[in-house]
Design a protein around this motif. Sequence first.
Motif, PDB file in Angstrom:
ATOM      1  N   ILE A 104       0.821  -1.217   0.000  1.00  0.00           N
ATOM      2  CA  ILE A 104       0.000   0.000   0.000  1.00  0.00           C
ATOM      3  C   ILE A 104       0.856   1.269   0.000  1.00  0.00           C
ATOM      4  CG2 ILE A 104      -2.015  -1.084   1.054  1.00  0.00           C
ATOM      5  CD1 ILE A 104      -1.259   0.305   3.696  1.00  0.00           C
ATOM      6  N   MET A 105       2.169   1.104   0.194  1.00  0.00           N
ATOM      7  CA  MET A 105       3.064   2.257   0.077  1.00  0.00           C
ATOM      8  C   MET A 105       3.610   2.419  -1.336  1.00  0.00           C
ATOM      9  SD  MET A 105       5.265   1.982   3.590  1.00  0.00           S
ATOM     10  CE  MET A 105       6.280   3.410   3.160  1.00  0.00           C
ATOM     11  N   ASP A 106       3.243   1.517  -2.235  1.00  0.00           N
ATOM     12  CA  ASP A 106       3.754   1.571  -3.608  1.00  0.00           C
ATOM     13  C   ASP A 106       2.988   2.634  -4.401  1.00  0.00           C
ATOM     14  OD1 ASP A 106       4.485   1.217  -6.207  1.00  0.00           O
ATOM     15  OD2 ASP A 106       4.146  -0.947  -6.251  1.00  0.00           O
ATOM     16  N   SER A 107       3.664   3.724  -4.715  1.00  0.00           N
ATOM     17  CA  SER A 107       2.976   4.858  -5.352  1.00  0.00           C
ATOM     18  C   SER A 107       2.517   4.537  -6.767  1.00  0.00           C
ATOM     19  CB  SER A 107       3.880   6.091  -5.373  1.00  0.00           C
ATOM     20  OG  SER A 107       5.019   5.831  -6.162  1.00  0.00           O
ATOM     21  N   HIS A 108       3.022   3.433  -7.322  1.00  0.00           N
ATOM     22  CA  HIS A 108       2.512   3.040  -8.638  1.00  0.00           C
ATOM     23  C   HIS A 108       1.108   2.470  -8.521  1.00  0.00           C
ATOM     24  CE1 HIS A 108       6.461   3.995  -9.656  1.00  0.00           C
ATOM     25  NE2 HIS A 108       6.989   2.807  -9.812  1.00  0.00           N
ATOM     26  N   LEU A 109       0.768   2.001  -7.338  1.00  0.00           N
ATOM     27  CA  LEU A 109      -0.572   1.479  -7.084  1.00  0.00           C
ATOM     28  C   LEU A 109      -1.494   2.566  -6.562  1.00  0.00           C
ATOM     29  CD1 LEU A 109      -0.399  -1.974  -5.258  1.00  0.00           C
ATOM     30  CD2 LEU A 109      -1.169  -1.467  -7.576  1.00  0.00           C
ATOM     31  N   VAL A 110      -1.131   3.083  -5.396  1.00  0.00           N
ATOM     32  CA  VAL A 110      -1.928   4.120  -4.758  1.00  0.00           C
ATOM     33  C   VAL A 110      -0.958   5.135  -4.177  1.00  0.00           C
ATOM     34  CG1 VAL A 110      -2.165   2.623  -2.742  1.00  0.00           C
ATOM     35  CG2 VAL A 110      -3.605   4.625  -2.925  1.00  0.00           C
ATOM     36  N   VAL A 111      -1.230   6.398  -4.371  1.00  0.00           N
ATOM     37  CA  VAL A 111      -0.278   7.444  -3.996  1.00  0.00           C
ATOM     38  C   VAL A 111      -0.524   7.941  -2.569  1.00  0.00           C
ATOM     39  CG1 VAL A 111       0.061   8.252  -6.349  1.00  0.00           C
ATOM     40  CG2 VAL A 111      -1.781   9.243  -4.958  1.00  0.00           C
ATOM     41  N   GLY A 112       0.518   8.463  -1.986  1.00  0.00           N
ATOM     42  CA  GLY A 112       0.332   9.287  -0.799  1.00  0.00           C
ATOM     43  C   GLY A 112       0.402   8.602   0.534  1.00  0.00           C
ATOM     44  N   ILE A 113       0.380   7.266   0.575  1.00  0.00           N
ATOM     45  CA  ILE A 113       0.430   6.566   1.849  1.00  0.00           C
ATOM     46  C   ILE A 113       1.886   6.329   2.202  1.00  0.00           C
ATOM     47  CG2 ILE A 113      -0.318   4.570   3.176  1.00  0.00           C
ATOM     48  CD1 ILE A 113      -2.492   4.155   1.020  1.00  0.00           C
ATOM     49  N   GLY A 114       2.401   7.095   3.121  1.00  0.00           N
ATOM     50  CA  GLY A 114       3.791   6.976   3.523  1.00  0.00           C
ATOM     51  C   GLY A 114       3.945   6.021   4.687  1.00  0.00           C
ATOM     52  N   ASN A 115       5.128   6.022   5.251  1.00  0.00           N
ATOM     53  CA  ASN A 115       5.463   5.016   6.251  1.00  0.00           C
ATOM     54  C   ASN A 115       4.626   5.130   7.522  1.00  0.00           C
ATOM     55  OD1 ASN A 115       7.078   2.743   6.791  1.00  0.00           O
ATOM     56  ND2 ASN A 115       8.281   3.961   8.226  1.00  0.00           N
ATOM     57  N   ILE A 116       4.302   6.339   7.916  1.00  0.00           N
ATOM     58  CA  ILE A 116       3.502   6.506   9.135  1.00  0.00           C
ATOM     59  C   ILE A 116       2.077   6.010   8.906  1.00  0.00           C
ATOM     60  CG2 ILE A 116       2.438   8.167  10.705  1.00  0.00           C
ATOM     61  CD1 ILE A 116       4.895   9.925  10.377  1.00  0.00           C
ATOM     62  N   TYR A 117       1.447   6.520   7.864  1.00  0.00           N
ATOM     63  CA  TYR A 117       0.023   6.230   7.680  1.00  0.00           C
ATOM     64  C   TYR A 117      -0.232   4.831   7.160  1.00  0.00           C
ATOM     65  CZ  TYR A 117      -0.511  11.015   8.951  1.00  0.00           C
ATOM     66  OH  TYR A 117      -0.461  12.178   9.653  1.00  0.00           O
ATOM     67  N   ALA A 118       0.787   4.195   6.607  1.00  0.00           N
ATOM     68  CA  ALA A 118       0.634   2.787   6.259  1.00  0.00           C
ATOM     69  C   ALA A 118       0.419   1.974   7.536  1.00  0.00           C
ATOM     70  CB  ALA A 118       1.855   2.291   5.492  1.00  0.00           C
ATOM     71  N   SER A 119       1.300   2.182   8.516  1.00  0.00           N
ATOM     72  CA  SER A 119       1.138   1.471   9.788  1.00  0.00           C
ATOM     73  C   SER A 119      -0.177   1.844  10.461  1.00  0.00           C
ATOM     74  CB  SER A 119       2.300   1.803  10.738  1.00  0.00           C
ATOM     75  OG  SER A 119       3.469   1.073  10.400  1.00  0.00           O
ATOM     76  N   GLU A 120      -0.497   3.123  10.470  1.00  0.00           N
ATOM     77  CA  GLU A 120      -1.705   3.577  11.147  1.00  0.00           C
ATOM     78  C   GLU A 120      -2.969   3.012  10.491  1.00  0.00           C
ATOM     79  OE1 GLU A 120      -1.846   5.829  14.040  1.00  0.00           O
ATOM     80  OE2 GLU A 120       0.079   4.791  14.026  1.00  0.00           O
ATOM     81  N   SER A 121      -2.981   2.996   9.177  1.00  0.00           N
ATOM     82  CA  SER A 121      -4.169   2.514   8.463  1.00  0.00           C
ATOM     83  C   SER A 121      -4.376   1.021   8.690  1.00  0.00           C
ATOM     84  CB  SER A 121      -4.041   2.794   6.958  1.00  0.00           C
ATOM     85  OG  SER A 121      -3.912   4.180   6.723  1.00  0.00           O
ATOM     86  N   LEU A 122      -3.278   0.272   8.679  1.00  0.00           N
ATOM     87  CA  LEU A 122      -3.398  -1.165   8.894  1.00  0.00           C
ATOM     88  C   LEU A 122      -3.854  -1.469  10.315  1.00  0.00           C
ATOM     89  CD1 LEU A 122      -0.298  -2.221   6.824  1.00  0.00           C
ATOM     90  CD2 LEU A 122      -2.642  -2.993   6.414  1.00  0.00           C
ATOM     91  N   PHE A 123      -3.418  -0.661  11.249  1.00  0.00           N
ATOM     92  CA  PHE A 123      -3.914  -0.849  12.616  1.00  0.00           C
ATOM     93  C   PHE A 123      -5.423  -0.626  12.655  1.00  0.00           C
ATOM     94  CE2 PHE A 123      -5.363   0.886  16.628  1.00  0.00           C
ATOM     95  CZ  PHE A 123      -4.980  -0.112  17.506  1.00  0.00           C
ATOM     96  N   ARG A 124      -5.854   0.453  12.043  1.00  0.00           N
ATOM     97  CA  ARG A 124      -7.288   0.769  12.085  1.00  0.00           C
ATOM     98  C   ARG A 124      -8.122  -0.288  11.390  1.00  0.00           C
ATOM     99  NH1 ARG A 124      -8.051   7.102  12.313  1.00  0.00           N
ATOM    100  NH2 ARG A 124     -10.201   6.522  11.879  1.00  0.00           N
ATOM    101  N   ALA A 125      -7.510  -0.916  10.386  1.00  0.00           N
ATOM    102  CA  ALA A 125      -8.244  -1.951   9.670  1.00  0.00           C
ATOM    103  C   ALA A 125      -8.114  -3.310  10.355  1.00  0.00           C
ATOM    104  CB  ALA A 125      -7.739  -2.040   8.230  1.00  0.00           C
ATOM    105  N   GLY A 126      -7.268  -3.413  11.350  1.00  0.00           N
ATOM    106  CA  GLY A 126      -7.081  -4.680  12.053  1.00  0.00           C
ATOM    107  C   GLY A 126      -6.350  -5.719  11.223  1.00  0.00           C
TER     108      GLY A 126
END
Length: 270
Positions: free
Chosen positions: A159-181
């Motif tokens: 999900i940090m691969d900008s060729h797939l989806v842009v803008g999710i950096g190292n902080i929000y990747a971890s945060e988003s996965l936590f929120r999604a469980g």
Amino acid sequence: MPELPEVEVTRLGIAPAVTGWRATGAVTRVGGLRYPLPDDLGRRLAGQVLREVRRRGKYLLLHFDEGRLLLHLGMSGSLRLLPAGTPAARHDHVDLLFGKVLLRLTDPRRFGSLLWLPPEPAGHPLLDVLGIEPLEAAFTGRWLHAALRGRRGPVKPAIMDSHLVVGIGNIYASESLFRAGIDPRRAAGRISGQRCDRLADAVRATLNEAIAAGGSSLKDFIGSDGGKGWFQQSHFVYGRAGEPCRACGGPVRQVRQAGRATFFCPRCQR
DNA sequence: CTGGTCACCTGGAAGC
DNA sequence: TGCTTCCAGGTGACCA
């Protein structure tokens, strides 16, 4: 500083103040950042009106009459609006002059970039390869599920691969996965459609909340401390190795994935 | 194609 | 105190 929210907050901070203003020149104090700076930047910009400030992923695009400035803040960059004549400090590499005010690009590590592009609809290799915008309606769990199909590597780098989806950096990747469980080590292609729905929702919520939090300090952009409050946000897991999970109290774990630190709660994330 | 590693650069924090 | 080592929000090039 910049993941997507910080870039968007920067955009929101500067756009109202400089849109419609005529550039009077530019000052460059370094030969290049990640790439060499555009030749004769001041002469090129002088006289052109800044028509619009857009964002694409973590890039800012300053649309002038005769072309666009493509700007990336890299790992340590910031852009501030300051009164003309404000003395420059170390790492203040570029000033875009607009008469009474200037836009100052500061970037200690110089991983950022500043490029001059022709007007739309011309493309650019850096832009053409970018993936979907996570805050646009097309970014759904269904889309994500399809995009991750066949990926055997862990979901967090995916999900940090900008060729797939842009803008999710190292902080929000971890945060988003936590929120999604979702466990960040889980194979990307083996996440169910339902859980991809949750992940897409989590990404959107995480980014939007961060923008809202940064947006509350927008006035800081006219002054000396560009967006200072941003990094003081409390995260669920990022940077909290060994500390208690805010949901279950168990210790937050840290691992390394693709060279980057990943934080997660092994109890809450499966 | 995919995924992992490295390089780019500076500064701050931790370790000794 | 001072020196060394590690780490940091990004990402493109390169390699297996």
